[in-house]
Scaffold this active site. Structure first.
Site, PDB file in Angstrom:
ATOM      1  NE  ARG A 112       0.687   1.456   4.597  1.00  0.00           N
ATOM      2  CZ  ARG A 112       1.330   2.534   5.241  1.00  0.00           C
ATOM      3  NH1 ARG A 112       1.987   3.115   4.503  1.00  0.00           N
ATOM      4  NH2 ARG A 112       1.293   2.443   6.633  1.00  0.00           N
ATOM      5  NE  ARG A 123      -2.071   5.259   4.985  1.00  0.00           N
ATOM      6  CZ  ARG A 123      -1.718   4.836   6.199  1.00  0.00           C
ATOM      7  NH1 ARG A 123      -2.212   3.782   5.819  1.00  0.00           N
ATOM      8  NH2 ARG A 123      -1.336   5.300   6.864  1.00  0.00           N
ATOM      9  NE  ARG A 139       2.752  -2.196  11.328  1.00  0.00           N
ATOM     10  CZ  ARG A 139       2.326  -1.310  10.656  1.00  0.00           C
ATOM     11  NH1 ARG A 139       0.978  -1.359   9.654  1.00  0.00           N
ATOM     12  NH2 ARG A 139       2.762  -0.351  10.448  1.00  0.00           N
ATOM     13  NE  ARG A 154       1.544  -1.965   6.949  1.00  0.00           N
ATOM     14  CZ  ARG A 154       1.455  -3.292   7.141  1.00  0.00           C
ATOM     15  NH1 ARG A 154       2.453  -4.211   7.293  1.00  0.00           N
ATOM     16  NH2 ARG A 154       0.198  -3.686   7.165  1.00  0.00           N
ATOM     17  CD  GLU A 183       0.026   0.576  13.425  1.00  0.00           C
ATOM     18  OE1 GLU A 183      -0.676   1.091  12.936  1.00  0.00           O
ATOM     19  OE2 GLU A 183       1.132   0.899  13.371  1.00  0.00           O
ATOM     20  CB  CYS A 197       1.769   9.010  11.127  1.00  0.00           C
ATOM     21  SG  CYS A 197       2.565   8.271  11.915  1.00  0.00           S
ATOM     22  CD  GLU A 238      -1.845   6.715   9.654  1.00  0.00           C
ATOM     23  OE1 GLU A 238      -2.319   5.741  10.623  1.00  0.00           O
ATOM     24  OE2 GLU A 238      -0.828   6.962   9.590  1.00  0.00           O
ATOM     25  CB  THR A 292       5.298   5.721  10.981  1.00  0.00           C
ATOM     26  OG1 THR A 292       4.472   5.412  10.615  1.00  0.00           O
ATOM     27  CG2 THR A 292       6.317   5.835  12.250  1.00  0.00           C
TER      28      THR A 292
HETATM   29  P1  ADP Z   1      -2.270  -0.305   6.840  1.00  0.00           P
HETATM   30  O1  ADP Z   1      -0.902  -1.214   6.220  1.00  0.00           O
HETATM   31  O2  ADP Z   1      -2.489   0.628   6.369  1.00  0.00           O
HETATM   32  O3  ADP Z   1      -0.376   0.356   7.648  1.00  0.00           O
HETATM   33  P2  ADP Z   1      -2.545  -2.158   9.050  1.00  0.00           P
HETATM   34  O4  ADP Z   1      -1.229  -2.506   9.508  1.00  0.00           O
HETATM   35  O5  ADP Z   1      -3.764  -1.809   9.968  1.00  0.00           O
HETATM   36  O6  ADP Z   1      -2.365  -1.342   8.026  1.00  0.00           O
HETATM   37  O7  ADP Z   1      -3.155  -3.287   7.958  1.00  0.00           O
HETATM   38  C1  ADP Z   1      -4.351  -3.305   7.153  1.00  0.00           C
HETATM   39  C2  ADP Z   1      -5.361  -4.216   6.869  1.00  0.00           C
HETATM   40  O8  ADP Z   1      -4.426  -5.074   6.076  1.00  0.00           O
HETATM   41  C3  ADP Z   1      -5.179  -5.240   8.107  1.00  0.00           C
HETATM   42  O9  ADP Z   1      -6.187  -5.600   8.010  1.00  0.00           O
HETATM   43  C4  ADP Z   1      -4.076  -5.963   7.799  1.00  0.00           C
HETATM   44  O10 ADP Z   1      -4.274  -7.701   8.503  1.00  0.00           O
HETATM   45  C5  ADP Z   1      -4.717  -6.189   5.939  1.00  0.00           C
HETATM   46  N1  ADP Z   1      -2.685  -7.153   5.653  1.00  0.00           N
HETATM   47  C6  ADP Z   1      -1.726  -6.172   5.297  1.00  0.00           C
HETATM   48  N2  ADP Z   1      -0.559  -6.689   4.909  1.00  0.00           N
HETATM   49  C7  ADP Z   1      -1.630  -7.840   4.786  1.00  0.00           C
HETATM   50  C8  ADP Z   1      -1.220  -9.368   3.804  1.00  0.00           C
HETATM   51  N3  ADP Z   1       0.225  -9.073   3.338  1.00  0.00           N
HETATM   52  N4  ADP Z   1      -2.149  -9.575   3.746  1.00  0.00           N
HETATM   53  C9  ADP Z   1      -3.265  -9.961   3.375  1.00  0.00           C
HETATM   54  N5  ADP Z   1      -4.331  -8.548   4.564  1.00  0.00           N
HETATM   55  C10 ADP Z   1      -3.145  -8.209   4.775  1.00  0.00           C
HETATM   56  N1  ARG Z   2       0.629   7.167  16.396  1.00  0.00           N
HETATM   57  C1  ARG Z   2       0.512   5.485  16.760  1.00  0.00           C
HETATM   58  C2  ARG Z   2       1.871   5.466  17.350  1.00  0.00           C
HETATM   59  O1  ARG Z   2       2.559   6.124  17.972  1.00  0.00           O
HETATM   60  C3  ARG Z   2       0.535   4.479  15.491  1.00  0.00           C
HETATM   61  C4  ARG Z   2       2.441   5.425  14.173  1.00  0.00           C
HETATM   62  C5  ARG Z   2       2.532   4.527  13.350  1.00  0.00           C
HETATM   63  N2  ARG Z   2       1.756   3.692  12.758  1.00  0.00           N
HETATM   64  C6  ARG Z   2      -0.138   4.586  11.929  1.00  0.00           C
HETATM   65  N3  ARG Z   2      -0.438   3.353  11.846  1.00  0.00           N
HETATM   66  N4  ARG Z   2       0.646   6.015  11.848  1.00  0.00           N
HETATM   67  O2  ARG Z   2       2.049   3.953  18.291  1.00  0.00           O
END
Ligand code: ADP
Ligand code: ARG
Length: 349
Positions: free
Chosen positions: A116, A219, A299, A270, A304, A261, A215, A263
Site C-alpha cells: 500500500r 491509501r 505485526r 508498506r 497494526e 504520520c 489516516e 513514519t
Molecule cells: P496499513 O497497512 O495501512 O499500515 P494495518 O497494518 O492496520 O495498516 O493493515 C491494514 C489491513 O491490511 C489489516 O486488515 C491487515 O490484516 C491487512 N494486511 C496487511 N498486510 C497483509 C497481507 N500481506 N495480506 C493480507 N492482508 C494484509
Molecule cells: N500513532 C501510533 C503510535 O505512535 C501509530 C504510529 C505508526 N502507525 C501508523 N499507523 N501511523 O504508536
C-alpha cells in the site's frame, strides 16, 4: 479543540519518540506556533499525550507542520527513518528494477502479499486539520478519479456511511477494510465526523483497493493470495500512475510524499506478506534478528497493534523515507527469502 496548558508529563516507562524528543526547551520553542491552517503543537502531540503506549505519538495537520514543528518532527524522522535534514528523497516506482521471483511457488509459507501507499491531495490540509467540507471534497475527487479506472482496476466506490454492519465486518475480517475507532487516530482528530466521507473502492476480485479518508486521504492498495510480490507491485504502480493523471498529490523534494504520520513519509509504502513460520516464531529473538537485519517490522495479522494467529505474521518494510519504493519492496523480499530458508532448515531438525 485540544488545548495544552503546560508541559505534558509522561510516565517513566513511556517509550514514545514524542516523550523522548519533546524536551522542555522544544516545548517552549513551539508551544505558541500555528500553521496557516491553524494547526497547533497541542494538536500535533495530542495522540501521544493521550496514548502513552504510542511508539511515535505525533501527527502532522498539513505539510507546513513539518517545518513549523521541525524542532520536534526532525529528530523523530531521523530516529525512525535514519534520515537527516541534509538528505533528499528519491522515488522509483519502476517495477522492472525489482528483483523478486516468487520465493514460495509451492504456496507453503506466504499466505498473501499486500503493498500500500498513502497519498494526500495537494493544497489541502491533512486529516488531523481538515474541515468537514474539505473532507467531502477529497471523497468527491477520489471517487471521480477511481470511477474512471478501467481493465483490472475497474471497480466500485462504497461509502462507509450507510454500509451494513455485517458487510463492513466481513471486509475487515478479510483484511480489506480499515477498522473503526482506532484510539491513536481518535486522539489525533482523524476520526472527526466518522463515518462521513469515509469509504472503500475495490475491483471485483479485491486485488486493487483504495481507502478514502482514513489516516491518510487515500491509501492505495494492491493485494492477492500467495507470494507473487512483483505482480502485486506492478498492479500498484500502474494504478498510482492512472490516479495521478487525475489527482495531484502532496509531495516535497525533501520528505517525498507527505503523510499525516511521520513514519509514512517518503514512499508512504508498506509492503507486506502474511507468512507462516511456526518453527522460527518459537525462537522469537532469532526471528527478530532476521527481520531487523533486513529493516523489517513484525505485526500480527489483523493490522497494526494486533496479534499473530496460527503462527502467521505480517512482515513489512520499516523504512519508507530516503529509500525508493523499489528498495522498500526489495527489503521485504530479501528478508522473506531468508525467513523461508531458515524456517525450512528448522523444520528438518
Ligand atoms: P496499513 O497497512 O495501512 O499500515 P494495518 O497494518 O492496520 O495498516 O493493515 C491494514 C489491513 O491490511 C489489516 O486488515 C491487515 O490484516 C491487512 N494486511 C496487511 N498486510 C497483509 C497481507 N500481506 N495480506 C493480507 N492482508 C494484509
Ligand atoms: N500513532 C501510533 C503510535 O505512535 C501509530 C504510529 C505508526 N502507525 C501508523 N499507523 N501511523 O504508536
Amino acid at each position: 479543540m485540544v488545548s495544552l496548558n503546560s508541559y505534558p508529563s509522561f510516565p517513566s516507562d513511556c517509550k514514545s519518540l514524542l516523550s523522548k524528543h519533546l524536551t522542555k526547551k522544544v516545548y517552549e520553542q513551539l508551544k505558541d506556533k500555528k500553521t496557516s491552517s491553524g494547526f497547533t503543537l497541542a494538536q500535533a502531540i495530542a495522540s501521544g499525550v493521550e496514548n502513552h503506549d504510542s511508539g511515535i505519538g505525533v501527527y502532522a495537520g498539513d505539510i507546513e507542520s513539518y517545518d513549523t514543528f521541525a524542532a520536534l518532527f526532525d529528530p523523530i524522522i531521523k530516529e525512525y527513518h535514519g534520515f537527516l535534514k541534509s538528505d533528499s528523497h528519491v522515488s522509483n516506482l519502476n517495477a522492472n528494477d525489482l528483483n523478486a521471483p516468487n520465493p514460495d511457488s509451492e504456496n507453503k509459507y506466504i499466505v498473501s502479499t499486500r503493498i500500500r501507499v498513502g497519498r494526500n491531495i495537494a493544497n489541502l490540509p491533512l486529516g488531523p486539520a481538515i474541515t468537514k467540507e474539505q473532507r467531502d471534497e477529497v471523497e468527491k475527487q477520489a471517487a471521480s478519479a477511481l470511477n474512471s479506472l478501467e481493465g483490472n482496476l475497474k471497480g466500485t466506490y462504497y461509502p462507509l456511511d450507510g454500509m451494513k454492519e455485517d458487510v463492513s465486518e466481513k471486509l475487515i475480517e478479510d483484511h480489506f477494510l480499515f477498522k473503526a475507532g482506532d484510539r491513536f487516530l481518535e486522539a489525533a482528530g482523524l476520526n472527526r465526523n466518522w463515518p462521513k466521507a469515509r469509504g472503500i473502492y475495490h475491483n471485483d476480485e479485491k486485488t486493487f483497493l483504495v481507502w478514502v479518508n482514513e489516516e491518510d486521504q487515500l491509501r492505495i492498495i494492491s493485494m492477492q493470495q500467495g507470494g507473487d510480490i512483483k505482480e502485486v507491485f506492478q498492479r500498484l504502480t500502474s494504478a498510482i500512475s492512472k490516479i495521478e493523471e487525475k489527482i495531484k498529490f502532496l509531495y516535497s523534494d525533501h520528505l517525498g510524499f507527505i503523510t499525516s504520520c511521520p513514519t509514512n513519509l517518503g514512499t508512504a509504502m508498506r509492503a507486506s506478506v502474511h507468512i507462516k513460520v511456526p518453527y522460527l516464531s518459537q525462537d522469537y529473538a532469532h526471528f527478530e534478528e532476521i527481520t531487523n537485519k533486513h529493516h523489517l517490522q513484525i505485526r500480527g495479522i489483523n493490522g497494526e497493534h494486533s496479534q499473530s494467529v496460527g503462527s502467521v505474521y505480517d512482515i513489512s518494510n520499516r523504512r519508507r523515507l530516503g529509500v525508493t519504493e523499489v528498495q522498500c519492496v526489495q527489503d521485504m523480499y530479501d528478508g522473506v527469502v531468508e525467513l523461508i530458508k531458515v524456517e525450512k532448515e528448522l523444520a528438518l531438525r
